[in-house]
Design an enzyme around this catalytic site. Structure first.
Site, PDB file in Angstrom:
ATOM      1  N   LYS A 186       3.434  -0.717   8.781  1.00  0.00           N
ATOM      2  CA  LYS A 186       4.249  -1.933   8.857  1.00  0.00           C
ATOM      3  C   LYS A 186       5.738  -1.605   8.931  1.00  0.00           C
ATOM      4  CE  LYS A 186       2.671  -3.605   4.932  1.00  0.00           C
ATOM      5  NZ  LYS A 186       1.660  -2.642   4.479  1.00  0.00           N
TER       6      LYS A 186
ATOM      7  N   ARG B  83       1.556 -11.323   0.368  1.00  0.00           N
ATOM      8  CA  ARG B  83       0.511 -10.386   0.000  1.00  0.00           C
ATOM      9  C   ARG B  83      -0.644 -11.039  -0.731  1.00  0.00           C
ATOM     10  NH1 ARG B  83       3.304  -5.346   0.082  1.00  0.00           N
ATOM     11  NH2 ARG B  83       2.353  -3.624  -0.965  1.00  0.00           N
TER      12      ARG B  83
ATOM     13  N   ARG C 165       2.677  11.146   2.653  1.00  0.00           N
ATOM     14  CA  ARG C 165       3.946  10.444   2.866  1.00  0.00           C
ATOM     15  C   ARG C 165       4.971  10.854   1.816  1.00  0.00           C
ATOM     16  NH1 ARG C 165       3.957   4.037   3.943  1.00  0.00           N
ATOM     17  NH2 ARG C 165       3.729   3.697   1.709  1.00  0.00           N
TER      18      ARG C 165
ATOM     19  N   ARG D 253       6.415   8.946  -3.835  1.00  0.00           N
ATOM     20  CA  ARG D 253       6.647   7.755  -4.659  1.00  0.00           C
ATOM     21  C   ARG D 253       5.765   7.769  -5.895  1.00  0.00           C
ATOM     22  NH1 ARG D 253       6.241   2.913  -0.340  1.00  0.00           N
ATOM     23  NH2 ARG D 253       4.773   2.201  -1.917  1.00  0.00           N
TER      24      ARG D 253
ATOM     25  N   ARG E 185      -4.150   0.654  -4.950  1.00  0.00           N
ATOM     26  CA  ARG E 185      -3.438  -0.175  -3.972  1.00  0.00           C
ATOM     27  C   ARG E 185      -4.369  -0.633  -2.853  1.00  0.00           C
ATOM     28  NH1 ARG E 185       0.984   3.726  -2.532  1.00  0.00           N
ATOM     29  NH2 ARG E 185       1.638   2.334  -0.860  1.00  0.00           N
TER      30      ARG E 185
HETATM   31  P1  ADP Z   1       2.848  -0.371   0.618  1.00  0.00           P
HETATM   32  O1  ADP Z   1       2.756  -1.427   1.669  1.00  0.00           O
HETATM   33  O2  ADP Z   1       2.976   0.993   1.154  1.00  0.00           O
HETATM   34  O3  ADP Z   1       1.847  -0.517  -0.486  1.00  0.00           O
HETATM   35  P2  ADP Z   1       5.264  -1.604  -0.436  1.00  0.00           P
HETATM   36  O4  ADP Z   1       6.513  -0.840  -0.402  1.00  0.00           O
HETATM   37  O5  ADP Z   1       5.084  -2.756   0.465  1.00  0.00           O
HETATM   38  O6  ADP Z   1       4.159  -0.511  -0.198  1.00  0.00           O
HETATM   39  O7  ADP Z   1       4.975  -2.119  -1.940  1.00  0.00           O
HETATM   40  C1  ADP Z   1       5.026  -1.279  -3.053  1.00  0.00           C
HETATM   41  C2  ADP Z   1       4.684  -2.059  -4.298  1.00  0.00           C
HETATM   42  O8  ADP Z   1       5.620  -3.113  -4.493  1.00  0.00           O
HETATM   43  C3  ADP Z   1       3.333  -2.749  -4.274  1.00  0.00           C
HETATM   44  O9  ADP Z   1       2.291  -1.886  -4.654  1.00  0.00           O
HETATM   45  C4  ADP Z   1       3.560  -3.886  -5.279  1.00  0.00           C
HETATM   46  O10 ADP Z   1       3.519  -3.416  -6.607  1.00  0.00           O
HETATM   47  C5  ADP Z   1       4.987  -4.286  -4.988  1.00  0.00           C
HETATM   48  N1  ADP Z   1       5.079  -5.350  -3.955  1.00  0.00           N
HETATM   49  C6  ADP Z   1       5.666  -5.255  -2.737  1.00  0.00           C
HETATM   50  N2  ADP Z   1       5.582  -6.410  -2.066  1.00  0.00           N
HETATM   51  C7  ADP Z   1       4.926  -7.273  -2.867  1.00  0.00           C
HETATM   52  C8  ADP Z   1       4.502  -8.627  -2.735  1.00  0.00           C
HETATM   53  N3  ADP Z   1       4.749  -9.352  -1.628  1.00  0.00           N
HETATM   54  N4  ADP Z   1       3.826  -9.186  -3.769  1.00  0.00           N
HETATM   55  C9  ADP Z   1       3.567  -8.495  -4.900  1.00  0.00           C
HETATM   56  N5  ADP Z   1       3.923  -7.216  -5.090  1.00  0.00           N
HETATM   57  C10 ADP Z   1       4.601  -6.599  -4.093  1.00  0.00           C
END
Ligand code: ADP
Ligand code: ZN
Length: 213
Positions: free
Chosen positions: A13, A88, A127, A160, A171
């Site tokens: 993404k 999400r 990553r 990370r 996740r």
């Molecule tokens: P990835 O898509 O690689 O899992 P992100 O950087 O999008 O990583 O998100 C990392 C973390 O941030 C998620 O695992 C969650 O804890 C939090 N997070 C990000 N976006 C949201 C969202 N829209 N709703 C709830 N938690 C979120």
């Protein structure tokens, strides 16, 4: 363009958002980046979010909606936006619909990046991310020139906290349970566009074609 990017963690993404951004000046809005910055700065939001993030769990919907309702009203969103990692959950998608109606914003579509689980797992474990600018590297396919040092800003390049095997597996489970239902949600809204390629170039081309760009 005003798009949502859907897809599992590691589906690409962020990479796709950055390339689309270069086409027409739309801004990438990554809730993950916003939250990581808040954690790093030790803000109130960061303190609330950190534990969920480290475990690979979702941050509560009300925190996320607070951030996004404000973010979407900033000036740079007028040129367009690419929502990366948001919404999400179904409640976030419903709330977003309300916010957009209130702000008079029309969504152009939801791009679903459909990538096989083995590809995702491989990408996530290899990553690495710059703690300062968020640049993404990969120890196998795209390492920084100097190990552990960001090419772009000299910052530290690390794995990370949520990229341990345990957190990654959580996740992906959380994705399947809470986020995958959004595919159906946006399909019913008539906004879904699914792309199955694992090449970001091909994904970007498919999106451009779809949007007539
Ligand atoms: P990835 O898509 O690689 O899992 P992100 O950087 O999008 O990583 O998100 C990392 C973390 O941030 C998620 O695992 C969650 O804890 C939090 N997070 C990000 N976006 C949201 C969202 N829209 N709703 C709830 N938690 C979120
Ligand atoms: Zn950097």
């Amino acid at each position: 363009m005003k798009l949502i990017l859907l897809g599992a963690p590691g589906a690409g993404k962020g990479t796709v958002a950055k390339r689309l951004m270069a086409i027409d000046g739309s801004v990438q809005i990554s809730t993950g980046d916003i939250l990581r910055a808040a954690v790093k700065e030790g803000t109130d939001l960061g303190k609330k979010a950190k534990e969920y993030m480290d475990a690979g769990d979702l941050v509560p919907d009300d925190l996320i909606m607070g951030i996004m309702e404000e973010r979407l009203q900033e000036d740079d969103c007028k040129a367009g936006f690419l929502l990366d990692g948001f919404p999400r959950t179904i409640p976030q998608a419903e709330a977003l619909k309300g916010v957009m109606a209130k702000l008079g914003i029309t969504l152009g579509g939801a791009i679903n990046l459909d990538v096989p689980r083995d590809v995702i797992l491989d990408r996530l474990t290899t990553r690495r991310t710059c703690v300062d600018c968020g640049a993404i590297y990969n120890v196998k396919s795209m390492p920084p020139k100097v190990e552990g040092v960001c090419d772009k800003c000299g910052g530290q390049v690390v794995q990370r906290d949520d990229e341990t095997e345990e957190a990654i597996s959580n996740r992906l489970d959380v994705y399947n349970e809470k986020t995958a239902p959004l595919v159906d949600f946006y399909d019913k809204e008539g906004l879904l566009f699914t792309v199955t390629s694992t090449s970001s170039d091909e994904v970007v081309d498919a999106v451009k074609q779809k949007l007539g760009l």
